[in-house]
Design an enzyme around this catalytic site. Structure first.
Site, PDB file in Angstrom:
ATOM      1  N   HIS A 308       0.854  -1.189   0.000  1.00 15.24           N
ATOM      2  CA  HIS A 308       0.000   0.000   0.000  1.00 15.24           C
ATOM      3  C   HIS A 308       0.884   1.230   0.000  1.00 15.24           C
ATOM      4  CE1 HIS A 308      -3.056   2.926   1.304  1.00 15.24           C
ATOM      5  NE2 HIS A 308      -3.933   2.055   0.866  1.00 15.24           N
ATOM      6  N   ASP A 366      -7.922  -4.794  -0.400  1.00 16.84           N
ATOM      7  CA  ASP A 366      -8.412  -5.291  -1.686  1.00 16.84           C
ATOM      8  C   ASP A 366      -8.231  -6.798  -1.841  1.00 16.84           C
ATOM      9  OD1 ASP A 366      -9.046  -2.664  -2.741  1.00 16.84           O
ATOM     10  OD2 ASP A 366      -6.888  -2.347  -2.839  1.00 16.84           O
TER      11      ASP A 366
END
Length: 433
Positions: A308, A366
């Site tokens: 991320h 995700d």
């Protein structure tokens, strides 16, 4: 944000310039460079704004190194476990958790704003049946200012609040209509007796010829997904909303801009890419070969759903999403989901491989959300739409905070120009052959 007595000193061309250092409630200090250009004739270079605070905010705090995400100071884990989405909406927008009476009034306001103007349904008929639902969302949300122009005066606090309530309430209806149009089924009107998440599931999956009752386990999973995606500090789409809003644009246009930005595969489309990756792997036995390809720089194979821009630790949302995935699959009787088995094996392999450990590539939100949404019955084309639905409350809260900030200015980033220096125009007849 209080000024810190410390100062940063920048020396440029032999000249020392003092710059104030400011401290937030928690988190790193920031160097205030607002007068840098006036004092030195130079400005900073920061592609992607990775080291630049674009605003002051009280809404969301992230500590990427420690894997911490706070909404108005409350850990995301507590809100997802004990609260619900509408309570989270109230918290993000107003700054505090609601009292029982405040919660009742807020739920009523949102519930009775869920219907959209009937003429808006005609917008959908103008799109091709195979149009991507996100393209539909950008257009329809942008068009809301033409239908609800009685709440577009950004200088009127009451109109700002009405517009905000309308978007939180109507985005599920608009998203469900985009889904229904995409699959060729009739629109389903909202039902005021249902919860926010259950109402959305009904609008997506009910048909006029049969009675539909939302499964409470699945509705709770949907609600939790909304909470986890409600806000995430100054990401690309939120910054887009703030930038658009800084010009004085109406709130509906600002949210449409945020949706357009979210559509990008590097932002809101990441869960689609993660699910496609798991599908391509296909079987847990193929995970080692896939891992080897990821580490091979010549293969151009990427590990989606890991890592991320901010988090350098385990994304706290991913842990909640993993638990939710198990609950949903168990409720639906899916005992041996091949994608979940691939996901488990891939997570295990990546977390034990020094290559990924050194690069701090941990699972993000995700990684599991695509599995859940697929199990609920949504096609991958709807994943980012659901993201936009949830993130609307974060966008509108950030927009409200920006509008009410007396120090806010129209966004105007600078650039490092590397083009041609000044040159004079040459007539076409003198430019050679």
């Amino acid at each position: 944000m209080a000024d810190d007595p410390k100062k940063a000193v920048l020396t440029l061309a032999g000249k020392a310039v003092d710059m104030p250092v400011k401290s937030g409630t928690i988190g790193p200090d920031v160097v205030d460079i607002t007068k840098l250009y006036a004092q030195t004739g130079a400005f900073t270079f920061d592609p992607g704004f990775t080291s630049t605070a674009s605003c002051e905010s009280k809404i969301t705090y992230i500590d990427g190194d420690e894997g911490v995400l706070l909404y108005r100071g409350y850990p995301i884990e507590q809100l997802a476990e004990h609260g619900d989405f509408l309570e989270t909406c109230y918290l993000l927008y107003y700054g505090e958790l609601p009292t029982p009476s405040q919660r009742k009034d807020f739920e009523k306001n949102i519930t009775y704003h869920t219907m959209v103007h009937e003429q808006m349904t005609r917008f959908y008929q103008g799109f091709r049946r195979d149009a991507h639902p996100m393209a539909v969302m950008v257009a329809v949300v942008g068009a809301m200012s033409a239908f609800y122009h009685d709440s577009t005066d950004i200088n009127d606090p009451r109109q700002r609040e009405i517009a905000s309530h309308r978007m939180i309430a109507k985005l599920p209806t608009i998203a469900a209509m985009a889904f229904k149009y995409h699959i060729g089924q009739p629109f389903i009107y909202p039902q005021n007796s249902l919860s926010y998440a259950a109402n959305f599931l009904r609008m997506c999956f009910a048909v006029p010829c049969e009675e539909y009752v939302a499964n409470p386990i699945l509705a709770r999973a949907m609600d939790r997904i909304f909470i986890l995606h409600a806000d995430h500090e100054q990401n690309a789409s939120t910054s887009t909303v703030r930038l658009a809003g800084s010009s004085g644009a109406n709130p509906f246009a600002c949210i449409a801009a945020g949706i357009a930005c979210l559509w990008g595969p590097a932002h809101g489309g990441a869960n689609e890419a993660a699910l496609q990756m798991l599908t391509d792997i296909g079987d847990p036995s193929k995970v080692p070969d896939f891992i080897a390809k990821v580490k091979d720089k010549t293969s151009h194979i990427r590990l989606m759903g890991f890592g991320h821009r901010v988090y350098k630790n385990y994304d706290p949302r991913a842990k909640i999403m993993q638990k939710t995935a198990h609950e949903v699959l168990a409720e639906l009787g899916i005992k041996d989901d091949p994608l979940l088995e691939v996901a488990r094996e891939l997570e295990k392999a990546a977390l034990s491989d020094q290559y990924f450990i050194e690069r701090k590539l941990y699972p993000n939100v995700d990684f599991y959300s695509g599995i859940i949404l697929r199990a609920l019955g949504f096609p991958t084309s709807m994943f980012t739409v659901l993201f936009a639905l949830a993130r609307t409350v974060g966008w509108i809260s950030q927009w409200k905070e920006m509008i009410e900030d007396p120090g806010q200015k129209i966004g105007r980033p600078r650039q490092l120009y590397t083009g041609a220096p000044r040159r004079d125009y040459v007539p076409v007849t003198q430019r050679g052959k």
